[in-house]
Motif scaffolding. Structure first.
Motif, short mmCIF file in Angstrom:
data_model
loop_
_atom_site.label_atom_id
_atom_site.label_comp_id
_atom_site.label_asym_id
_atom_site.label_seq_id
_atom_site.Cartn_x
_atom_site.Cartn_y
_atom_site.Cartn_z
N VAL A 75 46.60 39.72 35.83
CA VAL A 75 47.77 38.87 35.63
C VAL A 75 49.02 39.75 35.56
O VAL A 75 48.98 40.89 35.10
N ARG A 76 50.12 39.19 36.03
CA ARG A 76 51.38 39.93 36.03
C ARG A 76 52.16 39.61 34.77
O ARG A 76 52.38 38.44 34.43
N ARG A 77 52.58 40.66 34.08
CA ARG A 77 53.36 40.50 32.85
C ARG A 77 54.85 40.73 33.09
O ARG A 77 55.68 40.22 32.34
N SER A 78 55.18 41.51 34.11
CA SER A 78 56.57 41.79 34.46
C SER A 78 56.57 42.30 35.90
O SER A 78 55.49 42.55 36.47
N PRO A 79 57.74 42.48 36.51
CA PRO A 79 57.76 42.99 37.89
C PRO A 79 57.04 44.32 38.06
O PRO A 79 56.54 44.62 39.16
N ASN A 80 56.96 45.12 36.99
CA ASN A 80 56.36 46.45 37.09
C ASN A 80 55.13 46.64 36.23
O ASN A 80 54.71 47.77 35.98
N ARG A 81 54.53 45.53 35.77
CA ARG A 81 53.36 45.66 34.90
C ARG A 81 52.38 44.54 35.15
O ARG A 81 52.75 43.37 35.27
N VAL A 82 51.10 44.92 35.26
CA VAL A 82 50.02 43.94 35.33
C VAL A 82 48.98 44.29 34.27
O VAL A 82 48.87 45.44 33.86
N ASP A 83 48.23 43.28 33.84
CA ASP A 83 47.14 43.49 32.89
C ASP A 83 45.82 43.15 33.59
O ASP A 83 45.72 42.12 34.26
N VAL A 84 44.84 44.02 33.42
CA VAL A 84 43.49 43.77 33.90
C VAL A 84 42.69 43.23 32.72
O VAL A 84 42.50 43.93 31.73
N LEU A 85 42.24 41.99 32.82
CA LEU A 85 41.61 41.30 31.69
C LEU A 85 40.11 41.57 31.69
O LEU A 85 39.35 40.94 32.42
N GLU A 86 39.71 42.50 30.85
CA GLU A 86 38.33 42.98 30.85
C GLU A 86 37.32 41.88 30.56
O GLU A 86 36.21 41.88 31.09
N HIS A 87 37.69 40.91 29.73
CA HIS A 87 36.73 39.88 29.30
C HIS A 87 36.94 38.55 30.01
O HIS A 87 36.34 37.54 29.63
N HIS A 88 37.77 38.53 31.05
CA HIS A 88 37.97 37.33 31.88
C HIS A 88 37.73 37.76 33.32
O HIS A 88 38.52 38.51 33.90
N ARG A 89 36.64 37.25 33.94
CA ARG A 89 36.17 37.78 35.22
C ARG A 89 35.88 36.66 36.22
O ARG A 89 35.57 35.53 35.84
N TRP A 90 35.96 37.02 37.50
CA TRP A 90 35.52 36.11 38.55
C TRP A 90 33.99 36.08 38.58
O TRP A 90 33.35 37.10 38.34
N ALA A 91 33.44 34.92 38.92
CA ALA A 91 31.98 34.77 38.92
C ALA A 91 31.33 35.53 40.07
O ALA A 91 30.14 35.84 40.01
N GLN A 92 32.08 35.81 41.14
CA GLN A 92 31.58 36.60 42.26
C GLN A 92 32.78 37.36 42.83
O GLN A 92 33.92 37.10 42.44
N PRO A 93 32.56 38.32 43.75
CA PRO A 93 33.69 39.05 44.31
C PRO A 93 34.76 38.11 44.84
O PRO A 93 34.47 37.08 45.45
N LEU A 94 36.03 38.47 44.61
CA LEU A 94 37.13 37.56 44.89
C LEU A 94 37.19 37.15 46.36
O LEU A 94 37.43 35.98 46.68
N GLY A 95 36.97 38.09 47.28
CA GLY A 95 36.99 37.73 48.69
C GLY A 95 35.96 36.68 49.04
O GLY A 95 36.23 35.73 49.79
N ALA A 96 34.75 36.83 48.50
CA ALA A 96 33.69 35.86 48.74
C ALA A 96 34.02 34.52 48.10
O ALA A 96 33.71 33.45 48.66
N GLU A 97 34.66 34.54 46.93
CA GLU A 97 35.03 33.30 46.25
C GLU A 97 36.09 32.54 47.05
O GLU A 97 36.03 31.31 47.18
N ILE A 98 37.06 33.26 47.60
CA ILE A 98 38.09 32.62 48.42
C ILE A 98 37.47 32.02 49.68
O ILE A 98 37.78 30.88 50.07
#
Length: 202
Positions: A71-94
């Motif tokens: 998730v993006r917190r600011s134009p120059n910062r993102v957070d990687v949410l360790e405990h919130h995950r996609w159920a399968q690889p994102l490309g395959a999910e899309i």
């Protein structure tokens, strides 16, 4: 002898600390999927498949190509949410959700994700390059993508989608739902092109 009460108190505190540490459970992981849009046409109204559409390959930016939600917190910062995950690889999910969305919009087509024999023999192949896949908690998501419709290795149409969806609730599940709505809009654009190509071949 005078140090025994203090020693006993320190030992009790230490034992309690070890006990609490042992009882502490790690944070629970939450997994997310992208849900297909409701089909515009009821399943019973669908005709027999006359052609096949395969979705893939799908490429995603390296920044979000990971199990965790980003998730993006600011134009120059993102957070990687360790405990919130996609159920399968994102490309395959899309690819999965786009194939499902296209199935609802192309009643005379069989739609599959690329890969396997069905994907290899598909009449039309949808290739996607996701250029931006941004989410801002409490605000919305942005999806920018270049895509093409190919037939027997030849590109019949190249398109671009720039999609933004506001969230409708708080929390990360609302972000996943906003992503799904954005991809449903992209599927509508792609389905219109495929339909016109099929009509032109008749």
């Amino acid at each position: 002898m005078r140090t025994r009460p203090a020693f006993a108190l320190a030992a009790a505190i230490l034992a309690q600390a070890f006990f609490l540490a042992a009882c502490r459970t790690p944070p629970q992981e939450t997994f997310y999927t992208l849900s297909p849009a409701p089909a515009p046409m009821p399943a019973e109204a669908r005709s027999q498949a006359r052609f096949t559409v395969a979705v893939g390959p799908v490429t995603v930016p390296e920044m979000v190509d990971r199990p965790q939600l980003v998730v993006r917190r600011s134009p120059n910062r993102v957070d990687v949410l360790e405990h919130h995950r996609w159920a399968q690889p994102l490309g395959a999910e899309i690819a999965r959700v786009l194939a499902a969305d296209l199935a609802g919009r192309l009643p005379d087509a069989r739609t599959v994700s690329a890969g396997g024999q069905a994907g290899e023999r598909a009449d039309y192949r949808i290739a996607l390059d996701i250029e931006q896949f941004d989410a801002v908690p409490g605000q919305g998501v942005t999806v920018l993508a270049a895509w093409s419709v190919r037939h027997e290795g030849t590109t019949l149409h190249a398109g671009r989608s720039a999609l933004r969806e506001a969230v409708q609730a708080d929390g990360y599940e609302a972000l996943a739902a906003a992503y799904a709505r954005a991809l449903a809009r992209m599927s509508a654009e792609i389905a219109a092109v495929v339909h016109s190509l099929v009509i032109s071949k008749k």
